[in-house]
Design an enzyme around this catalytic site. Structure first.
Site, PDB file in Angstrom:
ATOM      1  N   PHE A 116       0.971  -1.621   0.223  1.00  0.00           N
ATOM      2  CA  PHE A 116       0.037  -0.324  -0.260  1.00  0.00           C
ATOM      3  C   PHE A 116       0.916   1.102   0.048  1.00  0.00           C
ATOM      4  O   PHE A 116       0.847   2.496  -0.690  1.00  0.00           O
ATOM      5  CB  PHE A 116      -0.581   0.107   1.669  1.00  0.00           C
ATOM      6  CG  PHE A 116      -2.637   0.890   1.202  1.00  0.00           C
ATOM      7  CD1 PHE A 116      -1.524   2.324   1.170  1.00  0.00           C
ATOM      8  CD2 PHE A 116      -3.679   0.210   0.996  1.00  0.00           C
ATOM      9  CE1 PHE A 116      -3.258   3.021   0.731  1.00  0.00           C
ATOM     10  CE2 PHE A 116      -4.789   1.080   0.798  1.00  0.00           C
ATOM     11  CZ  PHE A 116      -4.230   2.793   1.257  1.00  0.00           C
ATOM     12  N   PHE A 117       1.407   1.322   0.967  1.00  0.00           N
ATOM     13  CA  PHE A 117       2.950   2.233   0.483  1.00  0.00           C
ATOM     14  C   PHE A 117       3.601   2.283  -0.594  1.00  0.00           C
ATOM     15  O   PHE A 117       3.457   3.881  -1.224  1.00  0.00           O
ATOM     16  CB  PHE A 117       3.938   2.453   1.424  1.00  0.00           C
ATOM     17  CG  PHE A 117       3.429   2.997   3.406  1.00  0.00           C
ATOM     18  CD1 PHE A 117       2.917   4.406   3.597  1.00  0.00           C
ATOM     19  CD2 PHE A 117       3.317   1.553   4.051  1.00  0.00           C
ATOM     20  CE1 PHE A 117       2.365   4.566   4.984  1.00  0.00           C
ATOM     21  CE2 PHE A 117       2.616   1.247   5.590  1.00  0.00           C
ATOM     22  CZ  PHE A 117       2.381   3.704   5.760  1.00  0.00           C
ATOM     23  N   PHE A 174      -7.592   6.981   3.536  1.00  0.00           N
ATOM     24  CA  PHE A 174      -6.776   6.444   4.421  1.00  0.00           C
ATOM     25  C   PHE A 174      -7.346   5.049   4.321  1.00  0.00           C
ATOM     26  O   PHE A 174      -6.306   4.768   5.344  1.00  0.00           O
ATOM     27  CB  PHE A 174      -6.614   7.338   5.867  1.00  0.00           C
ATOM     28  CG  PHE A 174      -6.055   7.037   6.281  1.00  0.00           C
ATOM     29  CD1 PHE A 174      -4.105   7.972   6.389  1.00  0.00           C
ATOM     30  CD2 PHE A 174      -5.846   6.617   7.512  1.00  0.00           C
ATOM     31  CE1 PHE A 174      -3.322   7.534   7.847  1.00  0.00           C
ATOM     32  CE2 PHE A 174      -5.310   5.836   8.688  1.00  0.00           C
ATOM     33  CZ  PHE A 174      -3.915   6.430   8.256  1.00  0.00           C
ATOM     34  N   ARG A 211       9.565   7.961   6.084  1.00  0.00           N
ATOM     35  CA  ARG A 211       8.514   8.480   5.535  1.00  0.00           C
ATOM     36  C   ARG A 211       8.651  10.181   5.386  1.00  0.00           C
ATOM     37  O   ARG A 211       8.196  10.526   5.191  1.00  0.00           O
ATOM     38  CB  ARG A 211       7.149   8.099   5.061  1.00  0.00           C
ATOM     39  CG  ARG A 211       7.151   6.893   4.399  1.00  0.00           C
ATOM     40  CD  ARG A 211       6.115   5.991   4.920  1.00  0.00           C
ATOM     41  NE  ARG A 211       4.866   7.412   3.612  1.00  0.00           N
ATOM     42  CZ  ARG A 211       5.075   6.537   2.594  1.00  0.00           C
ATOM     43  NH1 ARG A 211       5.855   5.862   1.987  1.00  0.00           N
ATOM     44  NH2 ARG A 211       3.842   7.320   0.972  1.00  0.00           N
TER      45      ARG A 211
END
EC number: 4.2.3.37
Length: 361
Positions: free
Chosen positions: A95-96, A198, A338
């Site tokens: 997902f990231f 999200f 990140r």
């Protein structure tokens, strides 16, 4: 203030949280926990990223552990069987990577590439087995992670997960549209969209394979359970916005609650930060109240039957993990590379992404 290191032991180390981002109530009332499988989880997800070619080998070597993706999941889904946690962690890492591809497609104006990827993800979500060897490694990695997630609970759960993720893909498309056109959504529009980008209900769905029990609608949609789930996710999304605001302003982004407040409510940057922080703190306060209601609901489900005991235990475990999400998200934002924008050579370009600008991949 303690956090877990990037080695293979869970000995806490001191992490300095900037005063503007520090939440004493999280540090005091939400003790951090870590699934005992975590060291193996970190190693296996790193290998999976390499095998699926989701990140270049040099970037996996240099950045994967420091991004702390597995730490985030290992601090959330406590009690999950190792196999379930591994599937969730790989999906989360995917997902990231997808989020980073989406960002680079926007930055480099790759509308055609994004349109193709969007369609492929919709198709792979419904038939992951047919996409395991797709030429786009992002599609193949997605198919692999989804196929594994579909193995734990009945087909009705799989269908719900797919339905929820189809809406996430479409929300990412709306974000693509907004960012490529410089459209800053209004506050209410943004809050609605943020719940989708999200993936609020995806992470909530994944509580169920973690506790080994698909919840019937009457349980899952009970007001106390649903509110506790939403508050834990709202906290995560808004705290992410609070921590990401410098990075996203540097990258000329338009999707951040603070940016919507500045644009549409004429707040200064300082005022916007204060308002986002206020909302974050309200989530914590309200969760502490509704958590009691959700646990009382869990007790009521234990009606003396085997099924009642199973549902009661699952709800109690899930609500406990909703609580864990607060601390896991909080520390993630102060450990993960990140968010260490000040250490990047270019504040608008994360060093861990492939920033290839030429062509449409």
């Amino acid at each position: 203030m303690h956090a877990f290191p990037h080695g293979t032991t869970a000995t806490p180390t001191a992490i300095a949280v900037p005063p503007s981002l520090r939440l004493p109530v999280i540090e005091a009332a939400f003790p951090r926990q870590l699934h005992p499988y975590w060291p193996k989880l970190q190693e296996t997800t790193r290998t999976w990223l390499l095998e699926k070619r989701l990140m270049p080998a040099d970037k996996v070597e240099e950045y994967a552990d420091g991004l702390c993706y597995t730490d985030l999941m290992a601090g959330y889904y406590l009690g999950a069987p190792d196999e379930v946690l591994q599937a969730i962690a790989d999906y989360s890492a995917w997902f990231f990577v997808w989020d980073d591809r989406h960002d680079r497609d926007i930055v480099h104006g790759r509308a055609g590439a994004w349109r193709r990827l969007r369609g492929l993800l919709h198709t792979a979500l419904d038939s992951p087995g047919d996409h395991l060897h797709h030429e786009d490694t992002l599609v193949a990695g997605f198919a692999d992670s989804v196929r594994r997630l579909y193995a734990f609970l009945p087909a009705t759960w799989n269908a719900r997960f797919a339905r929820h993720f189809h809406t996430v893909i479409e929300a990412y498309d709306r974000e693509f549209h907004n960012r490529t056109r410089g459209i800053v959504p209004g506050v209410e529009e943004y809050l609605e969209l943020r719940r989708l980008t999200f993936a609020h209900w995806i992470w909530t769905d994944l509580l169920e394979p973690s506790s080994g029990c698909e919840l019937p609608d009457a349980v899952r949609k009970h007001p106390a359970y649903r509110r506790a789930a939403l508050l834990s996710q709202e906290f995560a999304a808004w705290y992410n916005d609070l921590c990401s605001l410098p990075k996203e302003i540097a990258g000329d982004e338009v999707h951040n609650l603070g940016i919507s407040l500045i644009t549409h409510h004429s707040l200064t940057l300082e005022e916007a930060i204060g308002e986002v922080r206020r909302r974050v703190e309200e989530c914590i306060t309200e969760f502490l109240a509704v958590e009691r209601d959700a646990l009382r609901f869990a007790d009521e489900l234990a009606d003396g039957t085997v099924r009642g005991k199973e549902l009661s235990g699952a709800v109690r475990a899930n609500v406990g993990n909703m609580r864990n999400w607060f601390s896991s998200v909080y520390w993630f934002h102060h450990e993960s590379g990140r968010y260490m924008v000040d250490s990047w050579d270019d504040r608008s370009t994360p060093p861990y992404v492939n920033n290839e600008a030429a062509g449409e991949k």
